[in-house]
Structure formats: structure tokens, C-alpha cells
Design an enzyme around this catalytic site. Sequence first.
Site, PDB file in Angstrom:
ATOM      1  N   HIS A  78      -6.792  19.768  17.104  1.00 58.29           N
ATOM      2  CA  HIS A  78      -5.344  18.371  17.542  1.00 58.29           C
ATOM      3  C   HIS A  78      -4.444  18.064  16.582  1.00 58.29           C
ATOM      4  O   HIS A  78      -3.471  18.027  17.682  1.00 58.29           O
ATOM      5  CB  HIS A  78      -6.564  17.041  16.650  1.00 58.29           C
ATOM      6  CG  HIS A  78      -7.694  16.935  15.462  1.00 58.29           C
ATOM      7  ND1 HIS A  78      -6.795  17.623  14.190  1.00 58.29           N
ATOM      8  CD2 HIS A  78      -8.447  16.868  15.495  1.00 58.29           C
ATOM      9  CE1 HIS A  78      -8.076  17.312  13.568  1.00 58.29           C
ATOM     10  NE2 HIS A  78      -9.175  17.326  13.988  1.00 58.29           N
ATOM     11  N   HIS A  90     -11.592   7.771  13.441  1.00 59.74           N
ATOM     12  CA  HIS A  90     -11.834   7.553  14.989  1.00 59.74           C
ATOM     13  C   HIS A  90     -12.189   6.719  15.494  1.00 59.74           C
ATOM     14  O   HIS A  90     -11.880   5.785  16.393  1.00 59.74           O
ATOM     15  CB  HIS A  90     -13.313   8.501  14.601  1.00 59.74           C
ATOM     16  CG  HIS A  90     -13.915   8.265  16.178  1.00 59.74           C
ATOM     17  ND1 HIS A  90     -14.779   7.907  16.292  1.00 59.74           N
ATOM     18  CD2 HIS A  90     -13.904   9.246  16.621  1.00 59.74           C
ATOM     19  CE1 HIS A  90     -15.048   7.869  17.813  1.00 59.74           C
ATOM     20  NE2 HIS A  90     -14.437   9.128  18.386  1.00 59.74           N
ATOM     21  N   HIS A 145     -15.539   8.677   6.350  1.00 55.94           N
ATOM     22  CA  HIS A 145     -16.284   9.430   7.787  1.00 55.94           C
ATOM     23  C   HIS A 145     -17.252   7.993   7.841  1.00 55.94           C
ATOM     24  O   HIS A 145     -18.287   8.124   7.931  1.00 55.94           O
ATOM     25  CB  HIS A 145     -17.342  10.786   6.770  1.00 55.94           C
ATOM     26  CG  HIS A 145     -17.412  12.045   8.449  1.00 55.94           C
ATOM     27  ND1 HIS A 145     -16.244  12.907   8.497  1.00 55.94           N
ATOM     28  CD2 HIS A 145     -18.488  11.822   8.891  1.00 55.94           C
ATOM     29  CE1 HIS A 145     -17.390  13.599   9.867  1.00 55.94           C
ATOM     30  NE2 HIS A 145     -17.748  12.813   9.479  1.00 55.94           N
ATOM     31  N   HIS A 154      -5.549  16.144   9.326  1.00 61.26           N
ATOM     32  CA  HIS A 154      -6.237  17.499   9.017  1.00 61.26           C
ATOM     33  C   HIS A 154      -5.589  19.020  10.264  1.00 61.26           C
ATOM     34  O   HIS A 154      -6.179  18.524  11.055  1.00 61.26           O
ATOM     35  CB  HIS A 154      -8.038  17.292   9.441  1.00 61.26           C
ATOM     36  CG  HIS A 154      -8.700  17.801   9.277  1.00 61.26           C
ATOM     37  ND1 HIS A 154     -10.448  17.813   9.216  1.00 61.26           N
ATOM     38  CD2 HIS A 154      -8.606  19.802   8.958  1.00 61.26           C
ATOM     39  CE1 HIS A 154     -10.934  19.340   8.939  1.00 61.26           C
ATOM     40  NE2 HIS A 154      -9.123  20.162   8.136  1.00 61.26           N
ATOM     41  N   ASP A 206      -5.930  11.964  13.544  1.00 61.48           N
ATOM     42  CA  ASP A 206      -6.263  12.785  14.492  1.00 61.48           C
ATOM     43  C   ASP A 206      -6.561  13.231  15.051  1.00 61.48           C
ATOM     44  O   ASP A 206      -6.104  13.835  16.697  1.00 61.48           O
ATOM     45  CB  ASP A 206      -8.095  13.264  13.200  1.00 61.48           C
ATOM     46  CG  ASP A 206      -7.216  14.043  11.906  1.00 61.48           C
ATOM     47  OD1 ASP A 206      -5.848  14.363  12.036  1.00 61.48           O
ATOM     48  OD2 ASP A 206      -7.915  15.096  11.855  1.00 61.48           O
ATOM     49  N   GLU A 236      -5.536  17.220   4.893  1.00 59.78           N
ATOM     50  CA  GLU A 236      -6.880  17.233   4.846  1.00 59.78           C
ATOM     51  C   GLU A 236      -6.721  18.669   5.230  1.00 59.78           C
ATOM     52  O   GLU A 236      -5.769  18.987   5.830  1.00 59.78           O
ATOM     53  CB  GLU A 236      -7.723  17.156   5.149  1.00 59.78           C
ATOM     54  CG  GLU A 236      -8.625  15.144   5.029  1.00 59.78           C
ATOM     55  CD  GLU A 236      -9.299  14.464   5.997  1.00 59.78           C
ATOM     56  OE1 GLU A 236      -9.652  13.667   5.712  1.00 59.78           O
ATOM     57  OE2 GLU A 236      -9.349  15.055   7.573  1.00 59.78           O
TER      58      GLU A 236
END
EC number: 2.6.99.2
Length: 246
Positions: A55, A219, A196, A48, A14, A75
Site C-alpha cells: 500500500h 481500516h 488494531h 506502515h 494505509d 510503522e
Amino acid sequence: MTHSNRMLLGVNIDHVATLRQARGTRYPDPVKAALDAEEAGADGITVHLREDRRHIQERDVVLLKDVLQTRMNFEMGVTEEMMAFAEKIRPAHICLVPETRQELTTEGGLDVAGQEARIKAAVERLSRTGAEVSLFIDADERQIEASRRVGAPAIELHTGRYADAQTPTEVAEELKRIVDGVAFGVAQGLIVNAGHGLHYHNVEAVAAIKGINELNIGHALVAHALFVGFKAAVAEMKALIVAASR
């Protein structure tokens, strides 16, 4: 998907798209990042498609579906628009996540117990595409039981509270919550994934938990890739997970 004894790494791309959308350019290309991630050992690619399209864009998902050699984990929020899109794309895996326009990322898990009928209908509809449907939930017995009741074969436990924990006591408490959630989910007959907020300095304790099928990480990989390159960032994370989950 074949579920093996080794823990899998799902790479979320993402934030490659976040960087692209910041300037509205054609680069960096999340599809290229996905192919590099696969070469470096990723077992799957997570994207996602948000309602606000901040994004990933529809075009990215369409292209990825055509070129991935592993599998896509799509997602999505529980909306009619996304369900219709998923029916058209037919990804191998679909993860239902909570979504609001204001959130920076998916904050907290899906309240399956509080909206069982709605989630059950979505799971049934999406399962007809042949996808393995998972629910992104907190490591909470009530939510795990509800996930089983609505017919989802898989769950993804939210590790954000563990990642955000500040003191050693908090870290230990949140890790235990995940450990217990994994054991409870497995006992319910569910495939248990997690993710996450995981990064290079906190992933090993989670990767050491027996019963987790896959970790989804994004990330931290994209951030590290700025300094070492995308393939190296993925390979480094994969090595940490493989070593810790032995």
C-alpha cells in the site's frame, strides 16, 4: 510529543493507498487523505511502509513528512532497509511491528521478550534520530516488561483480539486484558497507545480506559469514508473517542 489528558486519535491512511495500488493509479492520494484527516481533528497520521510495498510507498512517506501539520507515526518492520529509511526521513514517532509477506495485516504483537537484544539495538538506533519509538505488542505483562527493558518509551497494545471477540464473555475478557495491560504499562512508566481492528461500534469501550494516550485507527475510517467522506468519517470517530474518554 506532548502527552495530554485527552485521548488522541492517530489516523492510519494505509488503506487509501491500498485502493490506489489495486489499479496502479495516482488516485486516491493518501497525502490528500492525511491533510483532510488533520482538518477533521486527527492528532497524527500513521503509515506502515511494508516490505512488500502493498500500500504505502516511499514517495508517500517523503511527501507526508514535508506537509503534515501534526506528526507522522511511521510503522515499520525491524529490518536494516527500514531502519536506514527511517534514519533518512526522521519521523516524529516510529512504531516497530511484526511483519511477514503472507499476513493480511499485522497479526499479533511483536515478540519483544523473545528477541530482546535485536529490539534493543533497533530502539537505541532509531531513538538517536530523535523519534519516540514504540513497540506494537500484545497486552501481556511479559511483553510489556520486555518493552521497558529494551528502552522503548512507548508501547501500542494490540486490540485485535478484542475486536475479533464474538461472544459477550469473550469481549469482556479481551477488554479486561487491555485494561490490565494499560494499567501495567503506565505503572512501568511507559506511554501506552492502542489500536488494531477498532471501529465505530467497538471503540468506545477502549476509549473509556484511563491511561491510554492515543488510539490508532485506519481500516474502519477508510471504509466509512466511502459513504460519508473522509473528513466526516474522521470527525465522527474523533467525537466518539472524545465523548467516551471524558
